[in-house]
Write a protein that holds these residues in place. Structure first.
Motif, PDB file in Angstrom:
ATOM      1  N   VAL A 112       0.855  -1.187   0.000  1.00 49.54           N
ATOM      2  CA  VAL A 112       0.000   0.000   0.000  1.00 49.54           C
ATOM      3  C   VAL A 112       0.886   1.231   0.000  1.00 49.54           C
ATOM      4  N   ASP A 113       0.561   2.173  -0.859  1.00 53.21           N
ATOM      5  CA  ASP A 113       1.284   3.435  -0.948  1.00 53.21           C
ATOM      6  C   ASP A 113       1.159   4.173   0.385  1.00 53.21           C
ATOM      7  N   THR A 114       2.297   4.518   0.986  1.00 53.82           N
ATOM      8  CA  THR A 114       2.259   5.184   2.292  1.00 53.82           C
ATOM      9  C   THR A 114       1.606   6.560   2.214  1.00 53.82           C
ATOM     10  N   ALA A 115       1.761   7.258   1.096  1.00 55.08           N
ATOM     11  CA  ALA A 115       1.107   8.562   0.951  1.00 55.08           C
ATOM     12  C   ALA A 115      -0.407   8.398   0.903  1.00 55.08           C
ATOM     13  N   ALA A 116      -0.873   7.363   0.215  1.00 53.99           N
ATOM     14  CA  ALA A 116      -2.318   7.108   0.149  1.00 53.99           C
ATOM     15  C   ALA A 116      -2.857   6.766   1.525  1.00 53.99           C
ATOM     16  N   MET A 117      -2.098   5.963   2.273  1.00 53.88           N
ATOM     17  CA  MET A 117      -2.540   5.598   3.626  1.00 53.88           C
ATOM     18  C   MET A 117      -2.542   6.830   4.534  1.00 53.88           C
ATOM     19  N   ALA A 118      -1.532   7.668   4.410  1.00 56.59           N
ATOM     20  CA  ALA A 118      -1.480   8.883   5.223  1.00 56.59           C
ATOM     21  C   ALA A 118      -2.673   9.791   4.914  1.00 56.59           C
ATOM     22  N   THR A 119      -3.013   9.909   3.644  1.00 57.89           N
ATOM     23  CA  THR A 119      -4.167  10.727   3.252  1.00 57.89           C
ATOM     24  C   THR A 119      -5.457  10.113   3.783  1.00 57.89           C
ATOM     25  N   ALA A 120      -5.568   8.787   3.688  1.00 54.90           N
ATOM     26  CA  ALA A 120      -6.762   8.105   4.189  1.00 54.90           C
ATOM     27  C   ALA A 120      -6.924   8.334   5.689  1.00 54.90           C
ATOM     28  N   LEU A 121      -5.833   8.225   6.409  1.00 50.92           N
ATOM     29  CA  LEU A 121      -5.891   8.450   7.858  1.00 50.92           C
ATOM     30  C   LEU A 121      -6.244   9.900   8.182  1.00 50.92           C
ATOM     31  N   ALA A 122      -5.709  10.840   7.417  1.00 50.63           N
ATOM     32  CA  ALA A 122      -6.036  12.254   7.630  1.00 50.63           C
ATOM     33  C   ALA A 122      -7.513  12.514   7.352  1.00 50.63           C
ATOM     34  N   LEU A 123      -8.039  11.908   6.281  1.00 50.56           N
ATOM     35  CA  LEU A 123      -9.455  12.064   5.969  1.00 50.56           C
ATOM     36  C   LEU A 123     -10.328  11.490   7.080  1.00 50.56           C
ATOM     37  N   MET A 124      -9.934  10.335   7.592  1.00 51.89           N
ATOM     38  CA  MET A 124     -10.700   9.732   8.688  1.00 51.89           C
ATOM     39  C   MET A 124     -10.656  10.613   9.931  1.00 51.89           C
ATOM     40  N   GLY A 125      -9.502  11.200  10.181  1.00 54.93           N
ATOM     41  CA  GLY A 125      -9.379  12.082  11.330  1.00 54.93           C
ATOM     42  C   GLY A 125     -10.237  13.324  11.206  1.00 54.93           C
ATOM     43  N   GLN A 131      -6.513   4.729  -4.928  1.00 55.04           N
ATOM     44  CA  GLN A 131      -5.664   4.114  -3.900  1.00 55.04           C
ATOM     45  C   GLN A 131      -6.108   4.552  -2.503  1.00 55.04           C
ATOM     46  N   ILE A 132      -6.441   5.812  -2.375  1.00 61.01           N
ATOM     47  CA  ILE A 132      -6.913   6.331  -1.082  1.00 61.01           C
ATOM     48  C   ILE A 132      -8.215   5.642  -0.689  1.00 61.01           C
ATOM     49  N   LEU A 133      -9.111   5.475  -1.652  1.00 56.12           N
ATOM     50  CA  LEU A 133     -10.367   4.776  -1.379  1.00 56.12           C
ATOM     51  C   LEU A 133     -10.116   3.330  -0.955  1.00 56.12           C
ATOM     52  N   ALA A 134      -9.143   2.675  -1.579  1.00 55.77           N
ATOM     53  CA  ALA A 134      -8.795   1.303  -1.203  1.00 55.77           C
ATOM     54  C   ALA A 134      -8.276   1.266   0.236  1.00 55.77           C
ATOM     55  N   CYS A 135      -7.466   2.235   0.602  1.00 58.99           N
ATOM     56  CA  CYS A 135      -6.960   2.315   1.975  1.00 58.99           C
ATOM     57  C   CYS A 135      -8.102   2.531   2.961  1.00 58.99           C
TER      58      CYS A 135
END
Length: 66
Positions: A4-17, A48-52
């Motif tokens: 998983v792309d770490t940038a995509a995961m970071a964005t996903a976590l930021a969106l969740m926050g 990718q962000i949606l997948a995360c």
């Protein structure tokens, strides 16, 4: 499990926050904006962000994603 792309995961976590349960809706709207503009690369990033976000909502822990 695939990498998983770490940038995509970071964005996903930021969106969740920021948006909580609405994070996937926000990400879908952003993906739709890029699709409407014909920006294939931008759309791929938001996919990718949606997948995360889907993995996170399924209860997969971030330390299990490599």
């Amino acid at each position: 499990m695939s990498s998983v792309d770490t940038a995509a995961m970071a964005t996903a976590l930021a969106l969740m926050g920021q948006y909580g349960d609405d994070a996937e809706v926000i990400a879908m709207l952003r993906a739709a904006e890029y699709a409407a503009m014909g920006d294939v690369d931008g759309l791929a990033q938001w996919d990718q962000i949606l997948a995360c976000l889907a993995r996170l909502s399924d209860g997969v822990m971030t330390d299990q994603l490599n």
